[in-house]
Design an enzyme around this catalytic site. Sequence first.
Site, PDB file in Angstrom:
ATOM      1  CG  ASN A 165      65.375  62.480  63.779  1.00  0.00           C
ATOM      2  OD1 ASN A 165      65.909  63.452  63.263  1.00  0.00           O
ATOM      3  ND2 ASN A 165      65.750  61.969  64.939  1.00  0.00           N
ATOM      4  CB  THR A 166      62.644  59.940  58.520  1.00  0.00           C
ATOM      5  OG1 THR A 166      63.380  60.943  57.850  1.00  0.00           O
ATOM      6  CG2 THR A 166      61.704  59.266  57.557  1.00  0.00           C
ATOM      7  CD  GLN A 167      60.224  59.164  64.228  1.00  0.00           C
ATOM      8  OE1 GLN A 167      60.286  57.937  64.237  1.00  0.00           O
ATOM      9  NE2 GLN A 167      61.091  59.916  64.889  1.00  0.00           N
TER      10      GLN A 167
END
Lengths: 238, 265
Positions: free
Chosen positions: B33-35
Site C-alpha cells: 500500500n502507499t507508505q
Amino acid sequence: MSTEYDNSVAHTPIEHRFNPYSDNGGTILGIAGKDFVVLAGDTRHTTDYSINSRYEPKVFHIGDNLLISANGFSADGTALVKRVQNSLKWYHFDNNDKTMTVKTMARNVQHLLYGKRFFPYYVHTILGGLDSEGRGAIYSFDPVGSYEREQCRAGGAAASLIMPFLDNQVNFKNQYQPDSNGKVKRPIESLSLEETIKLVRDAFTSATERHIHVGDGLEILIATKDGVKTEFYELKRD
Amino acid sequence: MNHDPFSWGRPSDETYGTYNNTIASASPFPKMNTQQPIITGTSVISMKYNNGVIIAADNLGAYGSLLRFNDVERLIPVGKRTIVGVSGDVSDMQHIEQILSDLEIENNYDNSYADDEETLKPSYIFEYLSTLMYQRRSKMNPLWNAIIVAGVEDDKPFLKYVNLLGVTYSSPTLATGFGAHLAIPLLRRVIDREEDIESTNLELAEKTILESMKVLYYRDAHSSRKFSLAIIDKEQGLVFKKGLQVENMSWKFAKDIKGYGTQKV
C-alpha cells in the site's frame, strides 16, 4: 525473522509500516456527586508541538442525560463517539424510545471498544450519567474496553498529574482526623456541585501550567435530574 | 521440535516442503500500500473573515527535492460555495478530485429543485472526505494528504481540516504542512480568537494570506512562486484567482534579524 530462540538471518523484505495512530493531547476529568455528575475537558487540540485548534470540543451530551468523552487519538475518539450516538439511536428505535441507563451504556461502550481488540481505538474513555437511584456515576474504560464504575477519574495527557490530586481531594486519601495522630481516616463525604466545579477548575489550571498539551479552554458539562448544563472557562493559551 | 514461537502452528517444512506461493495465487511480496508520498504538494493556508473564507496553495508538484511540475492546481472547487485545498501526494489528490466530481454530478442529477436548494454544502463535503480518509487509514492504505475544506454555509464561514490519519479539527485559521509552523503564527496575529473574525474584512484577510504566501516562498524549499487563491464570500460567491505570483520580495529585513529574531538587541 530473528527471535530469542533463533538468530538465523531471514530473507524477508524490510517493511516500512504506516503508523495509523497519533497523539492529539488534551485531558478529561469526570467526578460523580450525590445527585449530579460532571465531565470536563480542555479544548486544545495538538499534534507534536503544534496547536491545531484552541477550541475543539471533545466532551459530548449524547442524549438520555449521558455524557461521554474519548481522549487520546482524536480520529478514533470522534469515530467512537459517533458509534455510541448511533447505537443509542438504534436502542431508542428498537425499544420504543426507552431511556438508556448509564449502566447499560457502559456495557455497550465496552463492546464497541472490545470489538476492535486487535486494532484498538487508542483512547481513554469516560462515561458519566445518573444511576437508577439518581446518584452521579462515572465509568472509565481502557482502550480495549476494560471498565469499572468510579467516584472520579482523570484521563488523557495530564491524567497522571490530576489523578493523585483527585485521590486526595475527592476520596480523601492520606487525610486523617485532626488530633487522631494519623490513626483515624477522614470519613468520605460527597462534594457539593460548587466544590466540585472549584476542584475541576483548579485541576485544569494546574495541569495547564505543567503540561504543554493542555490549555486554551475548559468546557464542563454538568448532568442533573433537570438536564445538562455547559460551562466554559478560559485557560492559559501559552 | 522447533521451540521458536514464530514457527508454531505452521506445517513443518521438513514434512510438507516449503510453502507454495502459487496456492491461492498468493503474492511472493507482502501486500503493498502507499507508505510514502511520491509527487507532493506543499502547504495549503486559509483563514476566515467577516464575510467568508480565503484559501491559498502554490502550483508546484515536487518529486522529492526536484521541483518537477509547475502547473498543478491544488484548490478544487466543489459546487458554488466550497473549495477543497489539498496538500501531500498529488496522485491521491487527483483520485480525490475524481471522487468529488462524481459526487457533484450524482448530486446534481438527483437534485429536483431549482435554485440550488439541495446542492452540496461545505459540511457535507467535509463529512464525506473525513469519513473516506478515516476508512482508508483503518484499512492501512491511506490517502497521503492533508486537506482543508473551506466554504460558506448558511451565510457563515466554514473551515475544517482532515489528514491521512482521519484526524479532524476546525479553527479560524488553518494551514497544512510547513504552513502550520510558518504561516499560522502570522495568521493568528490577525485572528487570535473567534471574536476577531468579525473585525477582519476581506482586504485585511487577503493581505495577510498574500504576506504568508511570501514568507512560505522565502523559507519553504518545496514551494513555488506561482500560486492560486480562492475567496468564498457570502455576497460575491466564489472568486478564483489563478496564476498569481509572490510580489515585492526583498531580503532587506534580514540585516536586522538578531538571534532567532524574537529578541530586541
